[in-house]
Design an enzyme around this catalytic site. Structure first.
Site, mmCIF file in Angstrom:
data_model
loop_
_atom_site.group_PDB
_atom_site.id
_atom_site.type_symbol
_atom_site.label_atom_id
_atom_site.label_comp_id
_atom_site.label_asym_id
_atom_site.label_seq_id
_atom_site.Cartn_x
_atom_site.Cartn_y
_atom_site.Cartn_z
ATOM 1 N N LYS A 66 8.426 22.854 -14.335
ATOM 2 C CA LYS A 66 7.591 21.717 -13.927
ATOM 3 C C LYS A 66 7.308 21.762 -12.427
ATOM 4 C CE LYS A 66 6.202 17.110 -14.361
ATOM 5 N NZ LYS A 66 6.225 15.862 -15.101
ATOM 6 N N HIS A 110 0.086 10.508 -27.661
ATOM 7 C CA HIS A 110 -0.247 9.186 -27.120
ATOM 8 C C HIS A 110 -0.965 8.352 -28.185
ATOM 9 C CE1 HIS A 110 -0.002 10.479 -22.593
ATOM 10 N NE2 HIS A 110 1.168 10.318 -23.147
ATOM 11 N N ARG A 131 0.814 -1.241 0.000
ATOM 12 C CA ARG A 131 0.000 0.000 0.000
ATOM 13 C C ARG A 131 0.839 1.278 0.000
ATOM 14 N NH1 ARG A 131 -3.147 -3.032 3.720
ATOM 15 N NH2 ARG A 131 -4.814 -4.069 2.590
ATOM 16 N N GLU A 180 -3.509 17.429 -10.846
ATOM 17 C CA GLU A 180 -4.045 17.789 -12.159
ATOM 18 C C GLU A 180 -5.548 18.031 -12.144
ATOM 19 O OE1 GLU A 180 -2.045 15.940 -15.567
ATOM 20 O OE2 GLU A 180 -3.972 15.895 -16.570
ATOM 21 N N HIS A 195 8.463 8.395 -27.225
ATOM 22 C CA HIS A 195 7.486 9.300 -26.608
ATOM 23 C C HIS A 195 7.748 10.751 -27.028
ATOM 24 C CE1 HIS A 195 4.734 10.904 -23.625
ATOM 25 N NE2 HIS A 195 5.704 11.687 -23.163
ATOM 26 N N ASN A 222 0.383 18.536 -20.662
ATOM 27 C CA ASN A 222 0.075 17.507 -21.661
ATOM 28 C C ASN A 222 -0.019 18.082 -23.069
ATOM 29 O OD1 ASN A 222 -0.093 15.383 -19.804
ATOM 30 N ND2 ASN A 222 -2.126 16.078 -19.193
ATOM 31 N N ARG A 271 -2.142 21.770 -14.244
ATOM 32 C CA ARG A 271 -1.153 20.743 -14.610
ATOM 33 C C ARG A 271 -1.470 20.096 -15.961
ATOM 34 N NH1 ARG A 271 1.838 16.076 -10.927
ATOM 35 N NH2 ARG A 271 3.030 15.235 -12.676
ATOM 36 N N HIS A 316 0.249 15.857 -26.079
ATOM 37 C CA HIS A 316 0.212 14.464 -25.620
ATOM 38 C C HIS A 316 -1.024 13.699 -26.089
ATOM 39 C CE1 HIS A 316 3.625 15.695 -23.301
ATOM 40 N NE2 HIS A 316 3.721 14.539 -22.677
ATOM 41 N N GLU A 371 10.391 17.540 -24.896
ATOM 42 C CA GLU A 371 9.725 17.946 -23.642
ATOM 43 C C GLU A 371 10.289 19.285 -23.144
ATOM 44 O OE1 GLU A 371 7.086 16.411 -22.671
ATOM 45 O OE2 GLU A 371 7.279 14.224 -22.726
ATOM 46 N N LYS A 423 3.868 11.468 -11.234
ATOM 47 C CA LYS A 423 2.986 10.643 -12.065
ATOM 48 C C LYS A 423 3.705 9.328 -12.321
ATOM 49 C CE LYS A 423 0.112 13.838 -14.684
ATOM 50 N NZ LYS A 423 -0.216 14.336 -16.033
#
Ligand code: NAD
Ligand code: GLY
Length: 368
Positions: free
Chosen positions: A224, A249, A118, A234, A262, A242, A238, A245, A182, A140
């Site tokens: 960042k 993606h 956990r 987010e 990527h 993206n 935030r 993205h 990036e 993330k």
């Protein structure tokens, strides 16, 4: 050496950026609370840097797991390998995981740390430019699913980030360029002066001039860290990170993970976002030209692959995490350095951009 802070109250953590930090126990060990450390890396990075990383952990009960290298292995099966290593070594809740590698290793390790018993602490030692400027910062974590990129994951902040800029010496040019995508992203989102700096200094980054790289890494991390501190989970701002993205993606999933890197997919995605913004009348054609020119100067693709049809793009984009109540939201531009998240665009204009993209020829074909 530069030290920045991701300000998250009692979960705040430092980002150390500098040459030769790997193997220097002073940066690492203060963030390890227990005795057990599981170092996670991949089969490319291990022969280069594992020994040096282990040297700084000699006071700990340290084990390691070396994973297969590649985006196609960023999945739950690979996370299971990390769990198996942790359980085989009878690691308990005081264990700390250390990610040594690029964004794939960082995302997998962080996710394993978020889930194991956990939640246990983890540390990021990013060794690609992309990981040093983006993925190691902000918490993330996660893995891909065959149906969608980064669809299984958790927010789990690292205890510290140690970016040794000399590890970039062994990175190949294609991976360096993917990281630059990036870096450009921060300029486009909210830092127009940095965008202009990149236009002037791209050749120095590509030539791996240490001062230029250090400056770009630091400025990217500052950008960042500020956004993450303001909107960790987010719920708002935030999402701007993206930019490119949703298109990117779709390219990564649609072409098969690992075919387009990527950063390459995000580069083409940012150009598509710029083109759509221009066709909506929000930015000028000159802004699109500047955006594409900077990608091309970095040796990055400014166009998506031509074998993804408009319908396939839309199908893949519909799985994006920014979709709310079935409505696609995109990060678009109101200027260079002024990104917005919006669902307020005419979808026929998006269709036009996708049609042109799938029919158009790639200015720079990404290697497969
Ligand atoms: P990567 O982790 O696949 O690394 C690229 C390649 O470089 C790999 O082959 C790796 O073995 C090799 N490598 C790593 N360090 C090296 C070094 N110093 N010298 C030589 N080779 C080295 O790719 P990446 O570009 O670092 O990361 C991409 C991943 O990051 C994607 O999965 C993307 O989704 C994720 N990402 C996550 C976030 C986030 O916020 N968590 C942000 C951006 C990207
Ligand atoms: N790379 C996007 C984010 O960290 O939010």
């Amino acid at each position: 050496m530069t030290e920045l802070t991701v300000a998250l109250g009692n979960r705040s953590y430092p980002i150390h950026i500098g040459a030769g930090l790997l193997g220097d126990a002073r940066y690492l060990t203060p963030h390890i609370a227990g005795r057990q450390v599981m170092l996670v890396t991949d089969e490319t990075v291990a022969p280069l840097y594992l020994r040096r990383a282990l040297a700084s952990l000699s006071d700990f009960d340290c084990a390691q797991v070396v994973l297969a290298d590649g985006e196609q292995f960023k999945n739950l099966d690979t996370v299971e390998r990390v769990f198996e290593a942790l359980l085989t070594h009878r690691f308990n809740r005081t264990a700390t995981l250390v990610a040594l590698g690029g964004g794939v290793i960082g995302d997998i390790t962080g996710f394993a740390a978020a889930c194991y018993q956990r939640g246990v602490p983890f540390i990021q030692i990013p060794t690609t430019l992309l990981a040093q400027v983006d993925s190691s910062v902000g918490g993330k974590t996660g893995v891909n699913h065959a149906l969608g990129k980064n669809m299984i994951g958790a927010f789990h902040q690292p205890r510290c980030v140690i970016a040794d800029t000399t590890t970039l010496d062994t990175l190949d040019d294609r991976q360096l360029r993917a990281g630059i995508a990036e870096v450009i992203k921060y300029g486009l989102i909210s830092d127009p002066d940095f965008f202009a700096w990149l236009e002037q200094h791209m050749h120095e980054l590509l030539a791996r001039r240490p001062e230029a790289l250090a400056y770009a890494i630091e400025r990217s991390c500052r950008n960042k860290a500020e956004v993450v501190a303001a909107d960790e989970l987010e719920t708002g701002r935030r999402a701007l990170l993206n930019l490119g993205h949703t298109f990117g993606h779709a390219i990564e999933t649609g072409t098969g993970y690992g075919t387009w890197l990527h950063g390459e997919a995000v580069a083409a995605g940012m150009c598509m976002a710029a083109e759509l913004s221009a066709q909506l009348g929000w930015i000028s054609a000159a802004d699109v030209t500047r955006t594409e020119a900077l990608m091309l100067a970095a040796g990055l693709p400014a166009r998506p692959p031509t074998n993804l049809s408009r319908d396939r793009f839309l199908e893949l984009m519909a799985i994006d995490k920014k979709v709310l109540d079935g409505r696609l939201r995109l990060v678009l531009l109101k200027g260079i350095g002024r990104a917005v998240v919006t669902d307020d665009f005419d979808s026929s204009v998006l269709h036009r951009v996708l049609d042109a993209a799938s029919g158009g020829s790639a200015t720079h074909a990404a290697r497969s």
